[in-house]
Write an enzyme that holds these catalytic residues in place. Structure first.
Site, PDB file in Angstrom:
ATOM      1  N   CYS A 107      73.431 -65.747 -24.858  1.00  0.00           N
ATOM      2  CA  CYS A 107      73.176 -64.782 -25.931  1.00  0.00           C
ATOM      3  C   CYS A 107      74.516 -64.463 -26.660  1.00  0.00           C
ATOM      4  CB  CYS A 107      72.526 -63.638 -25.348  1.00  0.00           C
ATOM      5  SG  CYS A 107      71.225 -63.751 -24.526  1.00  0.00           S
ATOM      6  N   GLY A 140      73.150 -68.271 -29.850  1.00  0.00           N
ATOM      7  CA  GLY A 140      71.345 -68.258 -29.682  1.00  0.00           C
ATOM      8  C   GLY A 140      70.851 -68.348 -30.801  1.00  0.00           C
ATOM      9  N   ASN A 182      74.227 -59.684 -22.696  1.00  0.00           N
ATOM     10  CA  ASN A 182      74.716 -61.101 -22.410  1.00  0.00           C
ATOM     11  C   ASN A 182      74.814 -61.316 -21.182  1.00  0.00           C
ATOM     12  OD1 ASN A 182      77.356 -63.133 -23.374  1.00  0.00           O
ATOM     13  ND2 ASN A 182      75.527 -63.660 -22.892  1.00  0.00           N
ATOM     14  N   GLY A 183      74.234 -62.515 -20.393  1.00  0.00           N
ATOM     15  CA  GLY A 183      74.417 -62.857 -18.974  1.00  0.00           C
ATOM     16  C   GLY A 183      73.034 -62.675 -18.138  1.00  0.00           C
ATOM     17  N   TYR A 186      82.660 -75.500 -24.085  1.00  0.00           N
ATOM     18  CA  TYR A 186      81.466 -75.663 -24.832  1.00  0.00           C
ATOM     19  C   TYR A 186      80.996 -74.531 -25.689  1.00  0.00           C
ATOM     20  CZ  TYR A 186      76.832 -76.573 -26.729  1.00  0.00           C
ATOM     21  OH  TYR A 186      75.841 -76.368 -27.274  1.00  0.00           O
ATOM     22  N   CYS A 240      73.932 -72.856 -13.380  1.00  0.00           N
ATOM     23  CA  CYS A 240      74.618 -71.453 -13.563  1.00  0.00           C
ATOM     24  C   CYS A 240      73.403 -70.671 -13.499  1.00  0.00           C
ATOM     25  CB  CYS A 240      75.190 -71.585 -14.890  1.00  0.00           C
ATOM     26  SG  CYS A 240      76.355 -69.719 -15.480  1.00  0.00           S
TER      27      CYS A 240
HETATM   28  P1  AMP Z   1      72.376 -84.007 -21.848  1.00  0.00           P
HETATM   29  O1  AMP Z   1      71.567 -84.963 -22.647  1.00  0.00           O
HETATM   30  O2  AMP Z   1      71.804 -83.072 -21.199  1.00  0.00           O
HETATM   31  O3  AMP Z   1      73.451 -84.624 -21.026  1.00  0.00           O
HETATM   32  O4  AMP Z   1      73.048 -82.870 -22.922  1.00  0.00           O
HETATM   33  C1  AMP Z   1      74.438 -82.898 -23.273  1.00  0.00           C
HETATM   34  C2  AMP Z   1      74.797 -82.285 -24.500  1.00  0.00           C
HETATM   35  O5  AMP Z   1      74.330 -80.948 -24.454  1.00  0.00           O
HETATM   36  C3  AMP Z   1      76.395 -82.135 -24.601  1.00  0.00           C
HETATM   37  O6  AMP Z   1      76.717 -83.076 -26.051  1.00  0.00           O
HETATM   38  C4  AMP Z   1      76.641 -80.690 -24.627  1.00  0.00           C
HETATM   39  O7  AMP Z   1      77.285 -80.512 -25.748  1.00  0.00           O
HETATM   40  C5  AMP Z   1      75.448 -79.873 -24.970  1.00  0.00           C
HETATM   41  N1  AMP Z   1      75.113 -78.696 -23.925  1.00  0.00           N
HETATM   42  C6  AMP Z   1      75.803 -78.701 -22.854  1.00  0.00           C
HETATM   43  N2  AMP Z   1      75.508 -77.622 -21.891  1.00  0.00           N
HETATM   44  C7  AMP Z   1      74.816 -76.964 -22.980  1.00  0.00           C
HETATM   45  C8  AMP Z   1      74.049 -75.576 -22.832  1.00  0.00           C
HETATM   46  N3  AMP Z   1      74.306 -74.802 -21.746  1.00  0.00           N
HETATM   47  N4  AMP Z   1      73.250 -75.322 -23.872  1.00  0.00           N
HETATM   48  C9  AMP Z   1      73.298 -76.154 -24.929  1.00  0.00           C
HETATM   49  N5  AMP Z   1      73.821 -77.483 -25.112  1.00  0.00           N
HETATM   50  C10 AMP Z   1      74.402 -77.863 -23.888  1.00  0.00           C
END
Ligand code: AMP
Length: 471
Positions: free
Chosen positions: A10, A36, A110-111, A255, A395
């Site tokens: 969030c 979000g 947020n959290g 990220y 997480c």
């Molecule tokens: P995956 O296909 O599950 O390996 O997705 C990896 C991709 O999702 C990477 O390009 C990341 O930038 C993105 N990503 C990683 N963590 C998150 C997150 N918590 N929420 C949204 N996107 C994420």
């Protein structure tokens, strides 16, 4: 009833002392939209009443001029939220606004609280009735039930009862109160804005990119364990509890936050480029071009390129207008899903040895498709470089990661993952490299998703696992 989901990923915003408070919250939330995209809300106050509007969708679509006109007052809080879709999504949208013995109050969070289930069960046994499944409502019930006479007193008490990650913004009728958990998991920045009449407005936001848009000046972080009250009597800062071992979320720098933000007092851009530079030094590749997976891999790819002297090329183009659902034509299109979002630039990739840089691999499904697409566009070698260590644990503090059995690095070796995604080579940044990239000399960051070592006691891990949303 248990929570069917946590509120995840969030962004929060708050402003005090501005005649167009809701409009500022609108702009601030617009800058925080990446945190979000499913629902958003603003609550404002004119010193007597609290007005609130929330809806599903993007900020720009929700807050039309007509809606903003219904949100008068000189203070406001706002929230933008990612959640899994479902019937309860709007019910769980924030801010939550209620009327209780301490007056009218609205809250945005947020959290993730890690003891919300226990607290909720206790409160329900004592007769509290919950409307939503979000854990933020627990905080309001704790405040409402408190024997303390003042809202601040009740809040202090509630903040000591809750555990886990929280950066909170509260709106009382005539005051704004913000607070951060004693570990400082999630960011919360403070800023000031000089008005033409010489007065000062105070603003708070998850990231400083929200300040830039409204010409506010960043003055620092709300400290872990700190509560800041802004009201008619001025600004009051206090430690409602002593700070604990710092556990700032490193994934904000990897990220989640925007590169133009200062988060935990450090420029995200600096961390991201450094991640790429250190990755290039740790795991070099012999290649012709460095290609980022846009947008998440761009800054790290720039760092990789500068440290390796391999030219940076935008070999993948992202379509920023991908909507929710597309019906695939019955004549199957190759790479349909991923190509809605990303398309390769054949002229750059054909015949090239390519280093593909992204910020993280979670399930590994996206990268598998991208590697195939890049090869189909003529790349002769594909070397995947990930600018963080393998993600091995979920997480519980506000980042949406799937359960352990879906995390590819928790279940497969690096070489198995390399094979799964179809790359010639695969390397992740080391934990030590990550620490150096964020300049964590004082051990102020949480690395639980990379180490499985959680900085707080987790009482009901099973239950926490069960309530994970699907991303
Ligand atoms: P995956 O296909 O599950 O390996 O997705 C990896 C991709 O999702 C990477 O390009 C990341 O930038 C993105 N990503 C990683 N963590 C998150 C997150 N918590 N929420 C949204 N996107 C994420």
């Amino acid at each position: 009833m248990l929570f069917d989901k946590f509120h995840e990923e969030c962004g929060v915003f708050a402003v005090y002392g501005h005649p167009e408070a809701a409009n500022l919250a609108h702009l601030g939330l617009h800058a925080l939209q990446h945190r979000g995209q499913e629902s958003a809300g603003i609550a404002s106050s004119d010193g007597k009443e609290i007005y609130c509007h929330k809806a599903m969708g993007h900020i720009a679509d929700i807050f039309t001029a007509g809606v903003l006109n219904q949100l008068p007052g000189h203070m406001a809080i706002g929230h933008t939220r990612y959640s899994t879709a479902g019937d309860t999504a709007l019910l769980n949208a924030q801010p939550f606004a209620v009327s209780c013995g301490k007056g009218k109050v609205a809250v945005a969070h947020n959290g993730n609280l890690t003891n919300a289930q226990e607290l909720r069960r206790d409160l329900e046994e004592q007769g509290s009735i919950f409307q939503a499944s979000s854990d933020t409502e627990v905080i309001l019930h704790l405040v409402a039930r408190s024997n303390q006479r003042t809202l601040e007193g009740a809040l202090r008490e509630a903040l000591l009862d809750i555990q886990g990650a929280f950066s909170l913004v509260f709106l009382a009728e005539d005051r704004l109160i913000v607070a951060r958990d004693p570990h400082g998991f999630r960011p919360l920045a403070m800023g000031q804005l000089k008005l033409t009449d010489g007065t000062t407005a105070y603003v708070f936001a998850s990231e400083t990119c929200a300040f830039d848009l409204i010409d506010a000046r960043y003055v620092g972080e709300v400290q872990p364990g700190e509560m800041v009250i802004v009201g008619p009597a001025g600004v009051w800062r206090e430690m409602y509890t002593p700070a604990k071992e710092r556990a700032q979320c490193v994934f904000e720098h990897v990220y989640f936050s925007r590169p133009d933000s200062i988060v935990f007092g450090r420029a995200v851009q600096e961390s991201r480029e450094q991640l790429g530079r250190l990755l290039a030094r740790e795991s070099p590749a012999e290649a012709d071009i460095v290609v980022p997976v846009p947008d998440s891999g761009v800054s790290a790819a720039l760092g990789f390129s500068s440290a390796s002297d391999i030219p940076f090329r935008h070999g993948l183009i992202r379509n920023h207008y991908v909507g929710r659902t597309f019906i695939e034509p019955s004549q199957a299109i190759r790479h349909f899903g991923v190509r809605l979002k990303l398309n390769p630039v054949r002229q750059l990739l054909d015949g090239k040895r390519v280093v593909l840089v992204d910020d993280s691999l979670v399930r590994g499904t996206t990268m598998r498709k991208i590697v195939r697409m890049v090869r189909d566009a003529g790349a002769v070698e594909v070397h995947v470089r990930i600018s963080c260590p393998p993600t091995v644990s979920p997480c519980f503090y506000g980042v949406d990661t799937p359960t352990k059995d879906e995390l590819i690095a928790a279940n497969e070796t690096i070489d198995e993952i390399r094979e799964h995604i179809g790359a010639d080579t695969l390397a992740y940044l080391s934990l030590e490299g990550l620490r150096r990239a964020v300049a964590d000399t004082d051990h102020h960051y949480c690395y639980a998703c990379y180490t499985g070592s959680y900085p707080t006691q987790l009482v009901n891990v099973e239950e926490l696992m069960m309530s994970r949303p699907n991303r």
